[in-house]
Design a protein around this motif. Structure first.
Motif: not given
Lengths: 263, 204
Positions: B108-124
């Motif tokens: 989750v940290d990597a996903a946020r840090g790489l630039g996923m939006s909150p919705l993208q973090v959830l869905l992807r």
């Protein structure tokens, strides 16, 4: 290409009694590899995470190329800055190729361009694309996983690279290999890099300049050589002379040599 | 087993009705439980209360709940359908919360840090990672629902429960056996099927 400027940066976590980072100012020049060095809990990771806005500022300013990061869209900012963490965090449900392709696909690269870039990066980090492209992260060794983590971070040609103890969890031999590769890659790509570690030897092997931190404050910002010759505080003196400093001088020279070869 | 052999069509029709009510109730239950679970997963302080409430509802004996629902909706399809949806909430929502909570924080940290939006973090990232646990919830809910749905024979004249309750009234043990054995077989088959699906989505 890119510079990162910290100007009076202060961070306080909610509910904390004191600042995690207190009034830190220094500049990381274009193409420079700056290491944030200090014991755990000294605020070095927190400081790193202010650059891509994973941690909000209480005071001060962080700028990339003169632009205040708080004025940029956080998601766009993060897509333009590579991020590598100690726990790697490869997405377990995706293949190696899909992991590396995350930021290019977020930025809307075409399928062909992304696929070409993935293969190029896998070769750059020394993993055969044909053998590794479709592998799951669970089938990688620790060293391979972190190589992929680095490839993922630099995939969309970020203007800066943030690395939070990236080699802390791999064994000593693999760590040395990864450090050597990182120096080569950073020199090759000329990417401005901030690198967090508590490992003195690692700092001396990698750094153009070292920012020594202690309980949220900067003790000294200097080239590795300078830390030896003119330690600014008692703390820095004890730090650089703890352990085998002959060994560290040796690595500084090795690194200068590597840099020379890359350039 | 003689009833099963002599009335295969009758049993098959009731089995079809049983599958139908469980499937529809499960689909509706998921439409409620997934958003509810995601909401709770984002609010760690609220989620014990929410799951506690759903858990308390879950402990109400099904016959007692049905009695109340029959008063509210009358006999027929409605009370058993509502009962199934209500019971499933706890098992489904709990596993959505557990699934999301179990996602590797580094990812989750990597996903946020790489630039996923909150919705993208959830869905992807979070949703695909939590999927095996969520499917585990669906599996447990489906099995419980197949069992509870036999009460539909009592209040609504639907499903394999019809055989069980008619068998009780008419003193026909063969009917009771036919109804309960078929319902059990259905539960075992659904369990096996969903285990396969669960494994298909496992990442490790």
């Amino acid at each position: 290409m890119s510079s990162i400027t910290f100007d009076g940066v202060t961070v306080r976590y909610p509910g904390a009694e004191s600042d995690a980072v207190e009034n830190v100012s220094f500049e990381c020049d274009d193409g420079e590899l700056v290491v944030l060095l200090g014991p755990s809990g000294c605020g070095k990771s927190t400081l790193l995470r202010t650059v891509n806005r994973l941690v909000p500022l209480a005071a001060g300013r962080v700028r990339i190329d003169g632009n205040d990061v708080n004025a940029l869209d956080a998601v766009e900012l993060r897509r333009s800055v590579g991020y590598v963490i100690q726990a790697v965090g490869l997405f377990a449900h995706m293949t190696v190729a899909q992991n590396v392709a995350v930021v290019p696909s977020l930025r809307g690269w075409s399928r062909d361009e992304t696929a070409r870039r993935v293969d190029e990066l896998l070769r750059m980090i020394g993993l055969d694309p044909a053998a590794y492209r479709d592998r799951r992260p669970s089938r990688l060794s620790g060293g391979e996983a972190q190589r992929v983590g680095v490839a993922r971070a630099i995939a969309a040609r970020p203007r800066a690279l943030l690395m939070d103890e990236p080699f802390g969890a791999v064994d000593a031999i693999v760590r040395t290999a990864l450090q050597r590769e990182l120096v080569r890659i950073v020199a090759e790509l000329h990417t401005t890099t901030l690198f967090v570690t508590h490992d003195m030897d690692e700092a001396f092997r990698l750094a153009d300049r070292i920012v020594v931190m202690r309980s949220g404050r900067v003790e000294q910002v200097a080239r590795p050589q300078e830390l030896f010759e003119r330690p600014a505080t008692e703390y820095v003196r004890d730090l650089v002379h703890a352990g085998d400093d002959v060994y560290r001088r040796y690595f500084m020279r090795g690194r200068a040599l590597l840099r020379g070869l890359a350039e | 087993m003689s009833y099963l052999a002599s009335h295969p069509l009758r049993v098959a029709t009731l089995l079809g009705g049983h599958v139908e009510i469980v499937a529809v109730a499960l689909a509706v239950a998921l439409l409620i439980a997934v958003p509810l679970g995601l909401f709770a997963a984002r609010r760690p302080r609220l989620s014990p209360w929410l799951l506690g409430t759903l858990g308390a509802i879950y402990t109400i004996p099904s016959l007692a709940l049905l009695a109340v629902l029959v008063r509210a909706f009358g006999l027929g399809f409605a009370p058993i359908f509502v009962a199934l949806v209500v019971y499933a909430q706890f098992m489904l929502a709990r596993n959505v919360v557990a699934g999301i909570a179990g996602v590797d924080p580094a990812q989750v940290d990597a996903a946020r840090g790489l630039g996923m939006s909150p919705l993208q973090v959830l869905l992807r990232v979070e949703f695909p990672q939590a999927l095996p646990v969520m499917i585990g919830g669906v599996r447990i809910a489906a099995i419980a629902m197949i069992a509870i749905a036999t009460l539909g024979g009592y209040v609504g004249g639907v499903g394999l429960g019809v055989l069980i309750f008619n068998g009780l009234t008419l003193h026909q043990p063969q009917m009771i056996v036919a109804g309960s054995v078929t319902a059990s077989a259905l539960a075992v088959a659904v369990d096996a099927l969903l285990r396969l699906v669960e494994r298909r989505f496992a990442t490790a």
